[in-house]
Write an enzyme that holds these catalytic residues in place. Structure first.
Site, PDB file in Angstrom:
ATOM      1  N   GLY A   1      22.428 -52.403 -37.206  1.00  0.00           N
ATOM      2  CA  GLY A   1      22.899 -52.245 -35.825  1.00  0.00           C
ATOM      3  C   GLY A   1      23.161 -50.785 -35.535  1.00  0.00           C
TER       4      GLY A   1
ATOM      5  CB  CYS B   1      30.507 -48.046 -40.102  1.00  0.00           C
ATOM      6  SG  CYS B   1      30.332 -47.281 -38.482  1.00  0.00           S
TER       7      CYS B   1
ATOM      8  CD  GLU C   1      26.454 -52.046 -34.150  1.00  0.00           C
ATOM      9  OE1 GLU C   1      26.713 -50.970 -33.592  1.00  0.00           O
ATOM     10  OE2 GLU C   1      26.307 -52.147 -35.379  1.00  0.00           O
TER      11      GLU C   1
ATOM     12  CG  HIS D   1      30.388 -48.634 -33.008  1.00  0.00           C
ATOM     13  ND1 HIS D   1      31.060 -47.591 -33.584  1.00  0.00           N
ATOM     14  CD2 HIS D   1      29.702 -49.222 -34.025  1.00  0.00           C
ATOM     15  CE1 HIS D   1      30.812 -47.543 -34.890  1.00  0.00           C
ATOM     16  NE2 HIS D   1      29.985 -48.532 -35.186  1.00  0.00           N
TER      17      HIS D   1
HETATM   18  O1  K1U Z   1      27.113 -49.921 -36.418  1.00  0.00           O
HETATM   19  C1  K1U Z   1      26.802 -49.468 -37.501  1.00  0.00           C
HETATM   20  O2  K1U Z   1      27.395 -48.528 -37.981  1.00  0.00           O
HETATM   21  C2  K1U Z   1      25.683 -50.110 -38.280  1.00  0.00           C
HETATM   22  C3  K1U Z   1      26.181 -51.037 -39.359  1.00  0.00           C
HETATM   23  C4  K1U Z   1      26.277 -52.435 -38.772  1.00  0.00           C
HETATM   24  C5  K1U Z   1      27.059 -53.458 -39.534  1.00  0.00           C
HETATM   25  C6  K1U Z   1      27.016 -53.565 -40.899  1.00  0.00           C
HETATM   26  C7  K1U Z   1      27.725 -54.553 -41.554  1.00  0.00           C
HETATM   27  C8  K1U Z   1      28.485 -55.425 -40.837  1.00  0.00           C
HETATM   28  C9  K1U Z   1      28.551 -55.293 -39.494  1.00  0.00           C
HETATM   29  C10 K1U Z   1      27.821 -54.328 -38.833  1.00  0.00           C
HETATM   30  C11 K1U Z   1      25.186 -50.995 -40.509  1.00  0.00           C
HETATM   31  O3  K1U Z   1      24.062 -51.316 -40.355  1.00  0.00           O
HETATM   32  S1  K1U Z   1      25.778 -50.432 -42.036  1.00  0.00           S
HETATM   33  C12 K1U Z   1      24.358 -50.618 -43.105  1.00  0.00           C
HETATM   34  C13 K1U Z   1      24.096 -52.019 -43.497  1.00  0.00           C
HETATM   35  O4  K1U Z   1      24.932 -52.872 -43.325  1.00  0.00           O
HETATM   36  C14 K1U Z   1      22.796 -52.398 -44.097  1.00  0.00           C
HETATM   37  C15 K1U Z   1      21.868 -51.457 -44.447  1.00  0.00           C
HETATM   38  C16 K1U Z   1      20.652 -51.836 -44.997  1.00  0.00           C
HETATM   39  C17 K1U Z   1      20.392 -53.149 -45.218  1.00  0.00           C
HETATM   40  C18 K1U Z   1      21.318 -54.109 -44.895  1.00  0.00           C
HETATM   41  C19 K1U Z   1      22.525 -53.725 -44.333  1.00  0.00           C
HETATM   42 ZN    ZN Z   2      29.476 -48.956 -37.143  1.00  0.00          ZN
END
Ligand code: K1U
Ligand code: ZN
Length: 175
Positions: A46, A95, A138, A141
């Site tokens: 996300g 995040c 998200e 955010h």
């Molecule tokens: O908003 C963001 O910072 C993105 C975040 C979203 C998120 C992660 C986990 C739970 C809720 C929301 C990320 O994408 S962190 C990276 C991540 O979770 C990931 C990366 C590669 C493969 C699978 C997951």
């Molecule tokens: Zn985040």
């Protein structure tokens, strides 16, 4: 498509409430494309516009985890949570603005969200599983809230100090 720079916590732009979007234009479509490119490149599941320094209410996500499955990119403009389930779920969240830090956050297990798509049409969907966790992360955010705001103050402070150190190191490296 251009990969944009993801802001790192702490940054005042990550604490601000983003503005509603009036209508979809070429610039907004380009921002959506850039955000998807930035999210896939990170990699992440996300990304919200304030994370790339744009204080507008738009987010992108794709929570398809299986490597051989087709991608399912979603762009949500002015998303609003209409309903939340009583059932709660806990997920070890990360995040992209707080790299390498993870913590368990409890949220409603299912949410119904309404938003405008890139054609200007209203959409409504019930999300569950990782999609529900991600869309809530998200939307937070867009309201200037980070997952560390759900943690105990001491743990939040510890993460913030680590991030301040990381930002100092990166600034030194960039010189
Ligand atoms: O908003 C963001 O910072 C993105 C975040 C979203 C998120 C992660 C986990 C739970 C809720 C929301 C990320 O994408 S962190 C990276 C991540 O979770 C990931 C990366 C590669 C493969 C699978 C997951
Ligand atoms: Zn985040």
């Amino acid at each position: 498509m251009t990969r944009r720079t993801i802001l790192l916590h702490p940054d005042p732009r990550l604490k601000a409430k983003a503005d509603p979007i009036g209508s979809v234009d070429t610039e907004l479509r380009r921002l959506a494309d850039d955000m998807l490119e930035t999210m896939y490149d990170a990699p992440g599941i996300g990304l919200a516009a304030p994370q790339v320094g744009i204080l507008q209410r738009m987010l992108v996500m794709d929570c398809v985890k299986e490597e051989d499955a087709a991608p399912q990119p979603m762009v949500l403009i002015n998303p609003e949570i209409l309903e939340v389930s009583e059932e709660r779920s806990v997920y070890d969240e990360g995040c992209l603005s707080i790299p390498d830090q993870y913590a368990e956050v409890e949220r409603p297990a299912e949410v119904t969200v309404q938003w405008m798509d890139l054609d200007g049409k209203t959409q409504k969907e019930r999300f569950d599983g990782l999609w529900a966790t991600c869309v809530q992360h998200e939307i937070d955010h867009l309201d200037g809230k980070l997952f560390i705001d759900y943690l105990k103050p001491l743990k939040r402070q510890m993460i913030t100090r680590k991030m301040q150190k990381l930002k100092r190191e990166r600034a030194r490296e960039a010189k």
